[in-house]
Enzyme design. Structure first.
Site, PDB file in Angstrom:
ATOM      1  N   ASP A  81      62.259  37.460   2.481  1.00 41.00           N
ATOM      2  CA  ASP A  81      63.469  37.353   1.675  1.00 41.00           C
ATOM      3  C   ASP A  81      64.269  36.094   2.050  1.00 41.00           C
ATOM      4  O   ASP A  81      64.444  35.807   3.236  1.00 41.00           O
ATOM      5  CB  ASP A  81      64.289  38.626   1.977  1.00 41.00           C
ATOM      6  CG  ASP A  81      65.412  38.866   1.009  1.00 41.00           C
ATOM      7  OD1 ASP A  81      65.286  38.454  -0.151  1.00 41.00           O
ATOM      8  OD2 ASP A  81      66.411  39.491   1.413  1.00 41.00           O
ATOM      9  N   ASN A 237      70.862  45.519   0.830  1.00 43.63           N
ATOM     10  CA  ASN A 237      70.869  45.406   2.290  1.00 43.63           C
ATOM     11  C   ASN A 237      72.183  45.938   2.869  1.00 43.63           C
ATOM     12  O   ASN A 237      72.205  46.868   3.666  1.00 43.63           O
ATOM     13  CB  ASN A 237      70.648  43.934   2.689  1.00 43.63           C
ATOM     14  CG  ASN A 237      70.252  43.795   4.156  1.00 43.63           C
ATOM     15  OD1 ASN A 237      70.220  44.780   4.889  1.00 43.63           O
ATOM     16  ND2 ASN A 237      69.953  42.602   4.594  1.00 43.63           N
TER      17      ASN A 237
HETATM   18  P1  13P Z   1      73.304  43.003  -0.440  1.00 47.23           P
HETATM   19  O1  13P Z   1      73.443  42.781   1.028  1.00 47.23           O
HETATM   20  O2  13P Z   1      74.519  42.646  -1.211  1.00 47.23           O
HETATM   21  O3  13P Z   1      72.820  44.374  -0.737  1.00 47.23           O
HETATM   22  O4  13P Z   1      72.181  41.997  -0.944  1.00 47.23           O
HETATM   23  C1  13P Z   1      70.940  42.020  -0.332  1.00 47.23           C
HETATM   24  C2  13P Z   1      70.047  40.978  -0.829  1.00 47.23           C
HETATM   25  O5  13P Z   1      70.207  40.443  -1.909  1.00 47.23           O
HETATM   26  C3  13P Z   1      68.933  40.583   0.051  1.00 47.23           C
HETATM   27  O6  13P Z   1      68.102  39.647  -0.539  1.00 47.23           O
END
Ligand code: 13P
Length: 289
Positions: A81, A237
């Site tokens: 990611d 996340n």
């Molecule tokens: P959030 O932390 O806002 O849920 O986003 C997570 C994300 O986009 C990881 O790639």
């Protein structure tokens, strides 16, 4: 298990549901995600950012996913990611990740295209099944709880014209876009999604699966409104981190003598599993396997 990642993403983008993408940095959170998905029959993407991957270990993360896949028969796929350099994307690909997101959104469009194309070429050379995500648009915030209000400016958002050019010139499999989304949860409320912008992008590149980053803190109404327009996966996340940490603090406070990690971590893992279950239902990603 006969589900190819590319087919899963394509199908999700064409139907009104999206796969969940959940980040992890501990064994317990990964297990919580897999158990939630097994219970709800959900194919799933799990991800490690560069920081999370550094902590877990790229090879360790890839090995854990293949063990979970073998043990459960679930389509669980591992994504690198927000990888910000060709080198870090290459590290993930070489370690056996199923997918990589090359995030050069801080660079100019030309530079973003150049690095993203290079990652596509490298990934496909190693294994044509590796899915590569590119990104366009500036996503504000970070995966934390923010006290301040965060506003998305018009110039932050992805434009349909650039999206088309980017996809054509890089050959990425899917595209992360910005249409009101931020990373993290703002105490002042997260901005609303611009569904009109999403529709325009989807109409311009209808065959390209889209990714929504910053899935925490968005209203259920906005998430549901986004699902029919090319959404293939939604990243979460912060909400996992927040419930996990709250439950862990409460568990340590409740039994101050406890020193056995698997005992005091249990309730935090369960809190993570519950929030993942809620999100899978919201994304309509259940009963699919
Ligand atoms: P959030 O932390 O806002 O849920 O986003 C997570 C994300 O986009 C990881 O790639």
């Amino acid at each position: 298990m006969n589900y190819k990642l590319r087919d899963l993403l394509k199908e999700a983008s064409q139907r009104p549901y999206a796969l969940g993408h959940f980040n992890f940095s501990t064994l317990g959170i990964l297990r919580a995600v897999v158990l939630a998905c097994r219970g709800l029959k959900s194919p799933v993407f799990v991800g490690t950012s560069e920081g999370e991957a550094k902590y877990v270990g790229y090879g360790q993360a890839a090995a854990q996913i293949s063990v979970w896949r073998a043990e459960t028969g679930l389509p669980v796929y591992l994504n690198a990611d927000h990888h910000k350099t060709f080198e870090s994307a290459k590290t993930a690909i070489d370690a056996g990740y199923d997918s990589v997101q090359i995030d050069e959104t801080a660079l100019s469009l030309e530079e973003n295209i150049e690095v993203s194309r290079k990652v596509v070429e490298y990934a496909k050379g190693v294994n044509p099944d590796i899915s590569v995500e590119g990104g366009l648009g500036y996503i504000r915030g970070s995966s934390e709880l923010h006290k301040e209000k965060i506003e998305v400016k018009p110039q932050d958002m992805t434009t349909p014209r650039e999206a088309k050019r980017f996809v054509e010139e890089t050959g990425v499999d899917r595209l992360a876009i910005v249409f009101g989304n931020i990373h993290g949860v703002s105490a002042a409320g997260n901005p609303r999604l611009d569904i009109e912008r999403l529709k325009e992008i989807h109409e311009t590149i209808p065959d390209v699966p889209l990714t929504l980053h910053g899935g925490s803190g968005i209203s259920d109404e906005d998430i549901k409104a986004a699902l029919p327009y090319g959404m293939s996966n939604i990243h979460v996340n912060t909400e996992i981190r927040a419930v996990y940490t709250d439950a862990l603090r409460a568990s340590l406070d409740k039994d101050k003598e406890q020193t056995t990690p698997y005992k005091y971590l249990n309730s935090a893992d369960e809190a993570a599993q519950r929030i993942v279950e809620e999100k899978l239902k919201l994304f309509n990603a259940i009963d699919l396997v």
